[in-house]
Design a protein around this motif. Structure first.
Motif, PDB file in Angstrom:
ATOM      1  N   GLU A  97      24.616  18.908  49.495  1.00 23.50           N
ATOM      2  CA  GLU A  97      25.813  18.531  49.503  1.00 23.50           C
ATOM      3  C   GLU A  97      26.997  19.544  49.336  1.00 23.50           C
ATOM      4  OE1 GLU A  97      28.905  15.597  50.741  1.00 23.50           O
ATOM      5  OE2 GLU A  97      26.568  15.725  51.172  1.00 23.50           O
ATOM      6  N   ALA A  98      26.863  20.062  48.244  1.00 27.04           N
ATOM      7  CA  ALA A  98      27.835  20.920  47.859  1.00 27.04           C
ATOM      8  C   ALA A  98      27.912  22.241  48.967  1.00 27.04           C
ATOM      9  CB  ALA A  98      27.461  21.750  46.568  1.00 27.04           C
ATOM     10  N   ALA A  99      26.585  22.640  49.443  1.00 32.13           N
ATOM     11  CA  ALA A  99      26.715  23.584  50.487  1.00 32.13           C
ATOM     12  C   ALA A  99      27.499  23.290  51.978  1.00 32.13           C
ATOM     13  CB  ALA A  99      25.129  24.171  50.867  1.00 32.13           C
ATOM     14  N   ARG A 100      27.267  21.854  52.197  1.00 30.33           N
ATOM     15  CA  ARG A 100      27.535  21.400  53.284  1.00 30.33           C
ATOM     16  C   ARG A 100      29.143  21.333  53.301  1.00 30.33           C
ATOM     17  NH1 ARG A 100      29.261  16.599  55.653  1.00 30.33           N
ATOM     18  NH2 ARG A 100      29.129  15.548  53.572  1.00 30.33           N
ATOM     19  N   ARG A 101      29.689  20.989  52.238  1.00 31.14           N
ATOM     20  CA  ARG A 101      31.071  20.866  51.867  1.00 31.14           C
ATOM     21  C   ARG A 101      31.716  22.368  51.950  1.00 31.14           C
ATOM     22  NH1 ARG A 101      33.244  15.956  50.175  1.00 31.14           N
ATOM     23  NH2 ARG A 101      31.530  14.681  49.542  1.00 31.14           N
ATOM     24  N   ARG A 102      31.089  23.420  51.262  1.00 33.59           N
ATOM     25  CA  ARG A 102      31.450  24.545  51.491  1.00 33.59           C
ATOM     26  C   ARG A 102      31.629  25.057  52.754  1.00 33.59           C
ATOM     27  NH1 ARG A 102      28.381  25.883  47.172  1.00 33.59           N
ATOM     28  NH2 ARG A 102      26.698  26.453  48.216  1.00 33.59           N
ATOM     29  N   LEU A 103      30.597  24.800  53.793  1.00 31.40           N
ATOM     30  CA  LEU A 103      30.673  25.168  55.058  1.00 31.40           C
ATOM     31  C   LEU A 103      31.722  24.350  55.908  1.00 31.40           C
ATOM     32  CD1 LEU A 103      26.881  25.280  56.023  1.00 31.40           C
ATOM     33  CD2 LEU A 103      28.220  27.004  56.260  1.00 31.40           C
ATOM     34  N   LEU A 104      31.961  23.243  55.697  1.00 32.88           N
ATOM     35  CA  LEU A 104      33.023  22.489  56.214  1.00 32.88           C
ATOM     36  C   LEU A 104      34.402  23.195  55.595  1.00 32.88           C
ATOM     37  CD1 LEU A 104      31.594  18.802  56.151  1.00 32.88           C
ATOM     38  CD2 LEU A 104      31.800  20.312  58.262  1.00 32.88           C
ATOM     39  N   ASP A 105      34.319  23.146  54.506  1.00 35.97           N
ATOM     40  CA  ASP A 105      35.755  23.752  54.121  1.00 35.97           C
ATOM     41  C   ASP A 105      36.126  25.181  54.700  1.00 35.97           C
ATOM     42  OD1 ASP A 105      36.199  21.539  52.585  1.00 35.97           O
ATOM     43  OD2 ASP A 105      35.537  22.785  50.832  1.00 35.97           O
ATOM     44  N   ARG A 106      35.177  26.122  54.675  1.00 37.53           N
ATOM     45  CA  ARG A 106      35.250  27.430  55.334  1.00 37.53           C
ATOM     46  C   ARG A 106      35.607  27.258  56.934  1.00 37.53           C
ATOM     47  NH1 ARG A 106      30.863  31.652  54.399  1.00 37.53           N
ATOM     48  NH2 ARG A 106      29.548  30.169  55.833  1.00 37.53           N
ATOM     49  N   ALA A 107      34.876  26.360  57.716  1.00 42.25           N
ATOM     50  CA  ALA A 107      35.169  26.250  59.029  1.00 42.25           C
ATOM     51  C   ALA A 107      36.501  25.739  59.173  1.00 42.25           C
ATOM     52  CB  ALA A 107      33.970  25.294  59.673  1.00 42.25           C
ATOM     53  N   GLU A 108      36.904  24.861  58.326  1.00 41.28           N
ATOM     54  CA  GLU A 108      38.417  24.248  58.650  1.00 41.28           C
ATOM     55  C   GLU A 108      39.380  25.525  58.303  1.00 41.28           C
ATOM     56  OE1 GLU A 108      41.366  21.817  59.354  1.00 41.28           O
ATOM     57  OE2 GLU A 108      39.241  21.515  60.043  1.00 41.28           O
ATOM     58  N   ALA A 109      39.069  26.380  57.365  1.00 42.64           N
ATOM     59  CA  ALA A 109      40.064  27.402  57.076  1.00 42.64           C
ATOM     60  C   ALA A 109      40.209  28.439  58.090  1.00 42.64           C
ATOM     61  CB  ALA A 109      39.617  28.085  55.797  1.00 42.64           C
ATOM     62  N   GLU A 110      38.964  28.497  58.849  1.00 42.46           N
ATOM     63  CA  GLU A 110      38.845  29.620  59.954  1.00 42.46           C
ATOM     64  C   GLU A 110      39.034  28.872  61.441  1.00 42.46           C
ATOM     65  OE1 GLU A 110      35.039  31.273  59.653  1.00 42.46           O
ATOM     66  OE2 GLU A 110      35.635  32.354  57.892  1.00 42.46           O
ATOM     67  N   ARG A 111      39.376  27.637  61.610  1.00 43.37           N
ATOM     68  CA  ARG A 111      39.713  26.991  62.762  1.00 43.37           C
ATOM     69  C   ARG A 111      40.892  27.514  63.644  1.00 43.37           C
ATOM     70  NH1 ARG A 111      42.376  22.239  64.299  1.00 43.37           N
ATOM     71  NH2 ARG A 111      43.182  22.188  62.416  1.00 43.37           N
TER      72      ARG A 111
END
Length: 54
Positions: free
Chosen positions: A21-35
């Protein structure tokens, strides 16, 4: 089974789930930051820019 806490998951399985879950949240946060904002992807490009190479 022989779980001491009486739950269906062992401690290791709960830790694994928390890490996933923590890894999934990190990926989503990074994807949103790079969007790229929609305004950047839908901006019109003048003809002379993409025809320049012909």
């Amino acid at each position: 089974m022989g779980d001491q806490d009486g739950g269906s998951e062992s401690t290791g399985e709960r830790i694994d789930a928390a890490e996933r879950e923590a890894a999934r949240r990190r990926l989503l946060d990074r994807a949103e930051a790079e969007r790229i904002p929609p305004t950047e992807t839908t901006r019109a490009v003048p003809d002379r820019r993409w025809r320049h190479g012909r």
